[in-house]
Design an enzyme around this catalytic site. Structure first.
Site, PDB file in Angstrom:
ATOM      1  N   HIS A  11       0.829  -1.218   0.000  1.00 10.37           N
ATOM      2  CA  HIS A  11       0.000   0.000   0.000  1.00 10.37           C
ATOM      3  C   HIS A  11       0.861   1.265   0.000  1.00 10.37           C
ATOM      4  O   HIS A  11       2.030   1.248   0.391  1.00 10.37           O
ATOM      5  CB  HIS A  11      -0.917  -0.004   1.227  1.00 10.37           C
ATOM      6  CG  HIS A  11      -0.150   0.000   2.516  1.00 10.37           C
ATOM      7  ND1 HIS A  11       0.386   1.147   3.042  1.00 10.37           N
ATOM      8  CD2 HIS A  11       0.201  -0.995   3.356  1.00 10.37           C
ATOM      9  CE1 HIS A  11       1.026   0.859   4.165  1.00 10.37           C
ATOM     10  NE2 HIS A  11       0.939  -0.445   4.374  1.00 10.37           N
ATOM     11  N   ARG A  63      -5.662   0.899   4.728  1.00 12.66           N
ATOM     12  CA  ARG A  63      -4.597   1.416   3.848  1.00 12.66           C
ATOM     13  C   ARG A  63      -4.371   0.509   2.640  1.00 12.66           C
ATOM     14  O   ARG A  63      -4.032   0.991   1.554  1.00 12.66           O
ATOM     15  CB  ARG A  63      -3.304   1.669   4.636  1.00 12.66           C
ATOM     16  CG  ARG A  63      -2.734   0.460   5.413  1.00 12.66           C
ATOM     17  CD  ARG A  63      -1.771   0.980   6.469  1.00 12.66           C
ATOM     18  NE  ARG A  63      -0.970  -0.011   7.178  1.00 12.66           N
ATOM     19  CZ  ARG A  63      -1.335  -0.665   8.284  1.00 12.66           C
ATOM     20  NH1 ARG A  63      -2.559  -0.501   8.766  1.00 12.66           N
ATOM     21  NH2 ARG A  63      -0.504  -1.478   8.898  1.00 12.66           N
ATOM     22  N   GLU A  90      -0.832  -6.603   8.110  1.00 16.35           N
ATOM     23  CA  GLU A  90       0.547  -6.321   8.484  1.00 16.35           C
ATOM     24  C   GLU A  90       0.924  -7.137   9.720  1.00 16.35           C
ATOM     25  O   GLU A  90       0.056  -7.600  10.462  1.00 16.35           O
ATOM     26  CB  GLU A  90       0.699  -4.807   8.742  1.00 16.35           C
ATOM     27  CG  GLU A  90       2.100  -4.325   9.102  1.00 16.35           C
ATOM     28  CD  GLU A  90       3.181  -4.713   8.086  1.00 16.35           C
ATOM     29  OE1 GLU A  90       3.404  -5.930   7.883  1.00 16.35           O
ATOM     30  OE2 GLU A  90       3.815  -3.809   7.531  1.00 16.35           O
ATOM     31  N   HIS A 185       0.974  -5.557   2.752  1.00 12.58           N
ATOM     32  CA  HIS A 185       1.793  -4.724   3.644  1.00 12.58           C
ATOM     33  C   HIS A 185       3.266  -5.111   3.577  1.00 12.58           C
ATOM     34  O   HIS A 185       3.604  -6.225   3.160  1.00 12.58           O
ATOM     35  CB  HIS A 185       1.277  -4.894   5.069  1.00 12.58           C
ATOM     36  CG  HIS A 185      -0.171  -4.554   5.187  1.00 12.58           C
ATOM     37  ND1 HIS A 185      -0.617  -3.324   5.589  1.00 12.58           N
ATOM     38  CD2 HIS A 185      -1.276  -5.286   4.875  1.00 12.58           C
ATOM     39  CE1 HIS A 185      -1.939  -3.305   5.547  1.00 12.58           C
ATOM     40  NE2 HIS A 185      -2.371  -4.491   5.119  1.00 12.58           N
TER      41      HIS A 185
HETATM   42  C1  3PG Z   1       4.474  -0.609  10.213  1.00  6.01           C
HETATM   43  O1  3PG Z   1       3.675  -1.504  10.496  1.00  6.01           O
HETATM   44  O2  3PG Z   1       4.888   0.234  11.025  1.00  6.01           O
HETATM   45  C2  3PG Z   1       4.959  -0.539   8.788  1.00  6.01           C
HETATM   46  O3  3PG Z   1       3.956  -0.885   7.946  1.00  6.01           O
HETATM   47  C3  3PG Z   1       6.136  -1.453   8.544  1.00  6.01           C
HETATM   48  O4  3PG Z   1       7.062  -1.225   9.484  1.00  6.01           O
HETATM   49  P1  3PG Z   1       8.571  -1.738   9.441  1.00  6.01           P
HETATM   50  O5  3PG Z   1       9.297  -1.021   8.338  1.00  6.01           O
HETATM   51  O6  3PG Z   1       9.079  -1.356  10.785  1.00  6.01           O
HETATM   52  O7  3PG Z   1       8.555  -3.216   9.231  1.00  6.01           O
END
Ligand code: 3PG
Length: 251
Positions: A11, A63, A90, A185
């Site tokens: 996304h 998202r 995610e 994600h």
């Molecule tokens: C989150 O969930 O904060 C982001 O989508 C991904 O985070 P990361 O780069 O810390 O894995």
């Protein structure tokens, strides 16, 4: 020999990534203004590449769902069957959810934050089920068996809860010759890439998935990847990876 094509899309920027906050599974962050533009550009890139789809899969998070819709607008395919599953959500960031990535690095050190963000099997600190950030009491998770709602996940945990969606619903469609788009994600897609490309626990640490750049994967008849590439210039990929990457992770 490649006989199937699968397209993955992370996304566009969310309000949380814009503000550099841990977001994860339990937080239904919206797209930022830039994220909406990135989603539309992703759709334009697919249109220019002549791609079209028979079905799309996404998570239950706003998202990703909105990004998919903005891609559909560009491809003019509002009719496209869309399957939403929490299994593509995610990774669950546990008690880090909502905290600032910068402040957390100041408090615990860059190295610890890199371990939380990119190691394969280390879990972040868990969220208490009484914590207001726990999502098990709200839709769409309210009616789930409470034991399957995560309170934190390592990437390994994410892969384990995501794979049933791949094996049971997505892979059979790809094998049947459907042209499949998955909008999900950063970490659910990193997990899928680890599985498909059989990356080691070390290799996955360095894999960054940029926001809003369509990733085409050509697969053989057993669904082993033969080739994968972004619908973007190398420079665009590098810049976009640096934006979402963990310090010292991006070549
Ligand atoms: C989150 O969930 O904060 C982001 O989508 C991904 O985070 P990361 O780069 O810390 O894995």
């Amino acid at each position: 020999e490649a006989c199937h094509k699968l397209v993955l899309l992370r996304h566009g920027e969310s309000n949380y990534t814009r503000d550099n906050l841990f977001c994860g599974f339990g937080n239904d962050a919206d797209l930022s203004d830039l994220g909406e533009k990135e989603a539309a550009v992703a759709g334009q890139r697919m249109l220019e590449a002549g791609l079209s789809f028979d079905i799309a899969f996404t998570s239950v998070l706003k998202r990703a769902v909105k990004t998919l819709y903005l891609v559909q607008e560009e491809l003019d395919c509002h009719w496209l069957p869309v399957v939403k599953t929490w299994r593509l959500n995610e990774r669950h960031y546990g008690a880090l959810q909502g905290l600032s990535k910068t402040e957390t690095a100041k408090k615990y050190g860059e190295q610890q934050v890199k371990i939380w963000r990119r190691s394969y099997d280390v879990r972040p600190p868990p969220l208490d089920k009484d914590d207001s950030r726990f999502c098990g009491n709200i839709a769409p998770y309210r009616d789930f068996d409470p034991t399957i709602i995560p309170v934190c996940e390592s990437l390994k945990d994410t892969v384990e809860r995501m794979l049933p969606a791949w094996h049971d619903v997505i892979a059979p469609d790809v094998k049947a010759g459907k042209r499949v788009l998955i909008v999900a994600h950063g970490n659910s897609l990193r997990g899928l890439m680890k599985y498909l490309k059989q990356l080691s626990d070390q290799e996955i640490i360095r894999l960054e998935i940029p926001q809003g750049l369509p990733l085409v994967i050509e697969l053989d008849e057993d669904l082993h990847p033969v080739r994968d590439y972004y619908l973007a210039s190398e420079e665009d990929v590098k810049v976009a990876k640096t934006k979402v990457g963990v310090k010292d992770n991006v070549n």
